[in-house]
Design an enzyme around this catalytic site. Structure first.
Site, PDB file in Angstrom:
ATOM      1  N   VAL A  13      17.071   8.575  -0.698  1.00 59.13           N
ATOM      2  CA  VAL A  13      17.932   7.445  -1.058  1.00 59.13           C
ATOM      3  C   VAL A  13      18.747   7.779  -2.298  1.00 59.13           C
ATOM      4  O   VAL A  13      19.974   7.565  -2.342  1.00 59.13           O
ATOM      5  CB  VAL A  13      17.094   6.173  -1.292  1.00 59.13           C
ATOM      6  N   HIS A  22      -9.625   5.205   1.355  1.00 61.55           N
ATOM      7  CA  HIS A  22      -8.328   5.554   0.772  1.00 61.55           C
ATOM      8  C   HIS A  22      -7.991   7.033   0.849  1.00 61.55           C
ATOM      9  O   HIS A  22      -6.882   7.430   0.451  1.00 61.55           O
ATOM     10  CB  HIS A  22      -8.270   5.059  -0.676  1.00 61.55           C
ATOM     11  N   GLY A  24       0.823  -1.206   0.000  1.00 61.74           N
ATOM     12  CA  GLY A  24       0.000   0.000   0.000  1.00 61.74           C
ATOM     13  C   GLY A  24       0.855   1.252   0.000  1.00 61.74           C
ATOM     14  O   GLY A  24       1.885   1.312   0.666  1.00 61.74           O
ATOM     15  N   LYS A  32     -25.107  15.007  29.715  1.00 66.08           N
ATOM     16  CA  LYS A  32     -24.555  16.260  30.241  1.00 66.08           C
ATOM     17  C   LYS A  32     -24.844  17.389  29.242  1.00 66.08           C
ATOM     18  O   LYS A  32     -25.955  17.882  29.158  1.00 66.08           O
ATOM     19  CB  LYS A  32     -23.059  16.111  30.522  1.00 66.08           C
ATOM     20  N   ASP A  58      -0.183   2.381   8.787  1.00 68.61           N
ATOM     21  CA  ASP A  58      -0.659   1.667   9.976  1.00 68.61           C
ATOM     22  C   ASP A  58       0.251   1.844  11.193  1.00 68.61           C
ATOM     23  O   ASP A  58      -0.184   1.617  12.325  1.00 68.61           O
ATOM     24  CB  ASP A  58      -0.800   0.174   9.680  1.00 68.61           C
ATOM     25  N   GLY A  82       5.503  -2.046   4.009  1.00 60.99           N
ATOM     26  CA  GLY A  82       5.058  -2.531   5.303  1.00 60.99           C
ATOM     27  C   GLY A  82       5.525  -3.941   5.596  1.00 60.99           C
ATOM     28  O   GLY A  82       6.496  -4.430   5.008  1.00 60.99           O
ATOM     29  N   GLY A 117       4.333  -6.949   4.897  1.00 61.78           N
ATOM     30  CA  GLY A 117       4.356  -7.893   3.787  1.00 61.78           C
ATOM     31  C   GLY A 117       5.550  -7.673   2.878  1.00 61.78           C
ATOM     32  O   GLY A 117       6.201  -8.632   2.432  1.00 61.78           O
ATOM     33  N   ARG A 141       1.015  -5.091  -5.244  1.00 65.61           N
ATOM     34  CA  ARG A 141       1.185  -6.305  -4.443  1.00 65.61           C
ATOM     35  C   ARG A 141       1.468  -7.449  -5.422  1.00 65.61           C
ATOM     36  O   ARG A 141       0.877  -7.506  -6.493  1.00 65.61           O
ATOM     37  CB  ARG A 141      -0.060  -6.578  -3.612  1.00 65.61           C
TER      38      ARG A 141
END
Length: 327
Positions: free
Chosen positions: A25, A257, A13, A214, A130, A104, A106, A74
């Site tokens: 990098v 998303h 993701g 309240k 996440d 992540g 995976g 993926r």
């Protein structure tokens, strides 16, 4: 690594700040005398040989952009020995001696297996909204997603207050409640339902009801998404409250998303820049098969097996904070 290339890819993701990491990098590598090849569409693109040399110009003016210029995907193929063998052949053909993977759990799992099967040095950068990778306080994309959620919940509060409604707002996070817990505190929500501390409907009514009894005329409950509704997402909890407490006017908002897109926050740009530069330093130090993380504002090297196998604990004191402040 004379006459060798460093390969870089983004996988899984997308998360805002990935472009800042690609930039860091690439520029740090070139500054230190290396060449860089960008691999498009993650592991799937690596298998297909979608590789292009990157220059400083290629990564100019991308630090402020969401998404990833290298695209992401993926790859089921990479989970097979045959797929990884094809990927290794591309690594050899392209003269790539080290691979930097931004993604992540995976993605880093794939890197760990690949590194064990073949003599390829892999360095991981934690890129996921996440924030669930062990060994690092923050992951690239988390802060931006958190800010996006808070902005959305602020708007939802306006309409909830206008109609005396309860809103169940579903956010991402899978098995980790960092987004839900912290966005609930930051937005002044009445409750958060997270995997680490499941709340039953009667508890929920207590949190909601004490406010309505309240001065409050609205309630917001932030719920971590639940894949396949195994433990109940926002719709599940909203339906339960409607059924058991029909006096409440209940609505659901699933942010989806929205949380992945948008310009990265200043914190994510800085984090991605630090981690990206540190990846090159790690390679020059001879590090291999580690994730670059940040703990207590210091760069750390976390072995892949720890980063992906250990559960990252949530700060349980924040549950108390939310409970006390939501009265």
């Amino acid at each position: 690594m004379d006459n060798k290339y460093i390969g870089i890819l983004t996988s899984g993701g997308d998360a805002s700040g990935m472009n800042a990491a690609i930039r860091a990098v690439t520029r740090a590598a070139i500054f230190n005398g290396f060449k860089v090849k960008g691999i498009y569409r993650g592991y799937e693109g690596l298998i297909a040989g979608e590789v292009k040399e990157l220059t400083t110009e290629d990564v100019s003016s991308i630090i402020q952009r969401g998404g990833t210029i290298l695209k992401t995907a993926r790859s089921e193929t990479f989970t097979t020995p045959e797929g990884r063998k094809k990927a290794y052949k591309v690594i050899q053909k392209e003269n790539i001696n080290a691979l930097i993977i931004i993604g992540g759990d995976g993605s880093l799992t794939g890197a760990r297996i690949f590194a064990e099967e073949y003599d390829v040095t892999c360095i991981g950068l934690p890129g996921t909204i996440d924030n669930d990778l062990y060994g690092t306080d923050f992951t690239i994309g988390y802060d931006t997603a958190l800010n996006t959620i808070v902005e959305c919940v602020d708007k939802i509060r306006d309409t909830a207050t206008s109609h005396d409604r309860i809103f169940f707002v579903e956010v991402m996070g899978r098995d980790a409640g960092f987004l839900a817990q912290n966005s609930a505190i930051a937005s002044g929500a009445e409750a958060a339902i997270i995997p680490e501390d499941r709340t039953d409907v009667d508890q929920l009514e207590t949190f909601i009801g004490r406010g309505f009894r309240k001065t409050k005329n609205s309630s917001i409950v932030i719920v971590t998404e639940s894949p396949e509704n195994k433990n109940g997402g926002a719709i599940y909890y909203a339906d339960r409250v409607k059924k058991e407490y029909p006096g409440y006017d209940v609505r659901v908002s699933i942010l989806g998303h929205l949380q992945r897109g948008g310009a990265p926050s200043a914190n994510d740009r800085i984090l991605a820049s630090r981690l990206g530069e540190a990846a090159i330093q790690a390679l020059m130090e001879g590090q291999r098969n580690v994730m670059i993380g940040i703990r207590n504002n210091e760069i750390v090297y976390v072995p892949f097996v720890q980063a992906i196998k250990k559960d990252k604990p949530i700060d349980k004191s924040l549950i108390r904070v939310l409970n006390e402040l939501s009265i």
